[in-house]
Design a protein around this motif. Structure first.
Motif, PDB file in Angstrom:
ATOM      1  N   UNK A 131       2.482  17.173  14.632  1.00  0.00           N
ATOM      2  CA  UNK A 131       1.021  17.124  14.533  1.00  0.00           C
ATOM      3  C   UNK A 131       0.355  16.229  15.571  1.00  0.00           C
ATOM      4  N   UNK A 132       1.132  15.644  16.465  1.00  0.00           N
ATOM      5  CA  UNK A 132       0.550  14.749  17.454  1.00  0.00           C
ATOM      6  C   UNK A 132      -0.074  13.535  16.799  1.00  0.00           C
ATOM      7  N   UNK A 133      -1.117  13.019  17.424  1.00  0.00           N
ATOM      8  CA  UNK A 133      -1.803  11.852  16.868  1.00  0.00           C
ATOM      9  C   UNK A 133      -2.773  12.230  15.760  1.00  0.00           C
ATOM     10  N   UNK A 134      -3.054  13.508  15.637  1.00  0.00           N
ATOM     11  CA  UNK A 134      -4.066  13.979  14.684  1.00  0.00           C
ATOM     12  C   UNK A 134      -3.419  14.555  13.429  1.00  0.00           C
ATOM     13  N   UNK A 135      -2.657  13.721  12.778  1.00  0.00           N
ATOM     14  CA  UNK A 135      -2.036  14.130  11.526  1.00  0.00           C
ATOM     15  C   UNK A 135      -3.024  14.039  10.378  1.00  0.00           C
TER      16      UNK A 135
ATOM     17  N   UNK B 211      -1.604  21.686   8.122  1.00  0.00           N
ATOM     18  CA  UNK B 211      -0.489  20.766   8.374  1.00  0.00           C
ATOM     19  C   UNK B 211       0.758  21.296   7.669  1.00  0.00           C
ATOM     20  N   UNK B 212       1.383  22.326   8.217  1.00  0.00           N
ATOM     21  CA  UNK B 212       2.544  22.934   7.551  1.00  0.00           C
ATOM     22  C   UNK B 212       3.760  22.009   7.557  1.00  0.00           C
ATOM     23  N   UNK B 213       4.617  22.225   6.577  1.00  0.00           N
ATOM     24  CA  UNK B 213       5.847  21.439   6.494  1.00  0.00           C
ATOM     25  C   UNK B 213       6.031  20.839   5.117  1.00  0.00           C
ATOM     26  N   UNK B 214       7.214  20.314   4.876  1.00  0.00           N
ATOM     27  CA  UNK B 214       7.555  19.741   3.579  1.00  0.00           C
ATOM     28  C   UNK B 214       6.898  18.374   3.381  1.00  0.00           C
TER      29      UNK B 214
ATOM     30  N   UNK C  49       0.819  -1.213   0.000  1.00  0.00           N
ATOM     31  CA  UNK C  49       0.000   0.000   0.000  1.00  0.00           C
ATOM     32  C   UNK C  49       0.854   1.264   0.000  1.00  0.00           C
ATOM     33  N   UNK C  50       0.271   2.344  -0.531  1.00  0.00           N
ATOM     34  CA  UNK C  50       0.833   3.689  -0.431  1.00  0.00           C
ATOM     35  C   UNK C  50       0.008   4.417   0.629  1.00  0.00           C
ATOM     36  N   UNK C  51       0.638   4.789   1.733  1.00  0.00           N
ATOM     37  CA  UNK C  51      -0.086   5.350   2.872  1.00  0.00           C
ATOM     38  C   UNK C  51       0.391   6.776   3.161  1.00  0.00           C
ATOM     39  N   UNK C  52      -0.375   7.453   3.999  1.00  0.00           N
ATOM     40  CA  UNK C  52       0.008   8.774   4.486  1.00  0.00           C
ATOM     41  C   UNK C  52       0.719   8.605   5.825  1.00  0.00           C
ATOM     42  N   UNK C  53       1.951   9.105   5.902  1.00  0.00           N
ATOM     43  CA  UNK C  53       2.715   9.081   7.155  1.00  0.00           C
ATOM     44  C   UNK C  53       2.992  10.519   7.577  1.00  0.00           C
ATOM     45  N   UNK C  54       3.073  10.744   8.907  1.00  0.00           N
ATOM     46  CA  UNK C  54       3.335  12.097   9.392  1.00  0.00           C
ATOM     47  C   UNK C  54       4.193  12.071  10.649  1.00  0.00           C
ATOM     48  N   UNK C  55       4.791  13.208  10.927  1.00  0.00           N
ATOM     49  CA  UNK C  55       5.660  13.365  12.092  1.00  0.00           C
ATOM     50  C   UNK C  55       4.817  13.829  13.278  1.00  0.00           C
ATOM     51  N   UNK C  56       4.678  12.977  14.284  1.00  0.00           N
ATOM     52  CA  UNK C  56       3.807  13.307  15.415  1.00  0.00           C
ATOM     53  C   UNK C  56       4.400  14.385  16.318  1.00  0.00           C
ATOM     54  N   UNK C  57       5.693  14.666  16.187  1.00  0.00           N
ATOM     55  CA  UNK C  57       6.263  15.783  16.952  1.00  0.00           C
ATOM     56  C   UNK C  57       5.691  17.105  16.478  1.00  0.00           C
TER      57      UNK C  57
ATOM     58  N   UNK D 276       1.201   6.591  11.017  1.00  0.00           N
ATOM     59  CA  UNK D 276       0.573   6.361   9.720  1.00  0.00           C
ATOM     60  C   UNK D 276      -0.643   5.466   9.930  1.00  0.00           C
ATOM     61  N   UNK D 277      -1.440   5.340   8.884  1.00  0.00           N
ATOM     62  CA  UNK D 277      -2.583   4.421   8.941  1.00  0.00           C
ATOM     63  C   UNK D 277      -2.937   3.991   7.521  1.00  0.00           C
TER      64      UNK D 277
END
Length: 370
Positions: free
Chosen positions: A163-167, A180-183, A153-161, A269-270
């Motif tokens: 966005x926390x758990x609500x990415x 959701x600012x950032x690169x 699968x191709x999933x969405x991953x994010x940095x919780x530092x 991610x999820x």
């Protein structure tokens, strides 16, 4: 030499022959020295005309994973030696094999749409579904020239530092650089990225295909100032996320799993709104080890035990749903092909990619370079 030691030496030779560590000539010569030629003739080892079956994958960790999951056990069961070639079975490389007039590859691990395209062009041969049990996988995971070996699968991953758990939970969020600012990082080779752009632009999932490519490229243009890199390898996507250079990424779920482990769950991610795709087994036309050996291997690779081993090694989802019966509850949660996780995802359309991939990828890459 004692009788027991001689018997043990003979067994070692037979085991080495079955696993492809020695060739037929060496086996016969050694058994002759041990006065065991009659036993050698009765050993039941199939030498496939002295040609090992060559299975081609994408190298790296997959070399050892394929050996553990499939090739060692296949050789033990059949006596057919197998060699894994990690050169990478791109469409161009497979076509070159056949065009050479002396192909060295037998079974290739390719995207399902590539198997369809190469079959249509008579580069791959039709699978023998009297040997390969087609009903071991879902109907949409097989066609005349290919059958799924595993899913990813191709999933969405994010940095919780950040966005926390609500990415970001969907592709509209992925494009929302104010909330959701950032690169960002996206896949260089296109699969799933046009679909992501269209979903972010308001297209409903069930109306994605045929893809509106110009609309998708315009939407990607909106995000390009915020895209740090279009990654070309899983290792690259992993590095961008683990080092914090990218805050949000569209990456393979197998890399996302490693990132979560390596970052002590900083990278989250999820499977929500992910894209799922299949990698299929295909067989070159006039493959050198012979059609029967290739079909036997594919049938072996569809069995649940080996598919579970591959999942445990690489995280790839089993194509045979019966594998889930061998999994723990925790493993099923991480399985992209579990019934629960499939409900959250969107299948990439194999037929659309078979018909349009080459020309659309050229547009995509040209657009990215502007």
């Amino acid at each position: 030499m004692s009788q027991d030691h001689q018997r043990d030496s003979i067994q070692i030779l037979i085991d080495k022959a079955r696993t492809g560590q020695i060739d037929r000539r060496s086996f016969i010569q050694a058994m002759g020295l041990l006065a065991a030629l009659p036993l050698a003739m009765r050993s039941g080892i199939s030498w496939a005309a002295d040609k090992p079956l060559v299975v081609v994958n994408w190298g790296g960790d997959a070399l050892d994973a394929f050996r553990k999951a499939w090739t060692d056990s296949f050789t033990r069961n059949t006596g057919i030696a197998v060699r894994i070639d990690g050169a990478g079975p791109t469409e161009g490389a497979i076509r070159s094999q056949l065009a050479s007039g002396r192909p060295s590859w037998d079974v290739v691990d390719v995207d399902s749409y590539s198997a369809m395209t190469l079959g249509r062009d008579q580069v791959l041969q039709p699978l023998d579904y009297s040997v390969v049990q087609r009903d071991l996988v879902a109907p949409e995971l097989s066609h005349e020239h290919g059958i799924a070996g595993y899913l990813f699968s191709y999933v969405i991953a994010w940095d919780s530092q950040k966005f926390g758990d609500n990415g970001p939970k969907n592709w509209a969020d992925f494009w929302n650089v104010e909330k959701f600012p950032g690169k960002r990082t996206l896949y260089k080779w296109m699969n799933g990225m046009l679909e992501a752009a269209l979903l972010a632009d308001g297209v409903a999932a069930h109306q994605l295909y045929p893809l509106d490519v110009p609309r998708a490229l315009r939407k990607i243009d909106e995000l390009k100032p915020h895209v740090l890199s279009f990654w070309g390898s899983g290792a690259e996507s992993q590095q961008l996320m683990i080092e914090g250079e990218a805050s949000v990424g569209a990456i393979w779920h197998t890399r996302a799993t490693l990132l979560a482990e390596d970052s002590e769950n900083r990278i989250k991610w999820s499977f929500d709104n992910a894209f799922i795709n299949a990698s299929s087994w295909g067989v070159l036309k006039d493959n050198p080890a012979g059609r029967p050996a290739a079909m036997q291997f594919i049938q072996h690779a569809l069995q649940p035990a080996g598919q579970l081993t591959l999942f445990e090694s690489l995280g790839n989802g089993p194509s045979n749903p019966a594998t889930q019966q061998l999994m723990s509850a925790e493993q099923r949660e991480r399985n992209c092909a579990s019934e629960e996780n499939l409900k959250k995802q969107i299948f990439l359309d194999t037929q659309w990619y078979a018909d349009h991939y080459a020309s659309t990828l050229e547009q995509y890459l040209t657009h990215l370079s502007k």
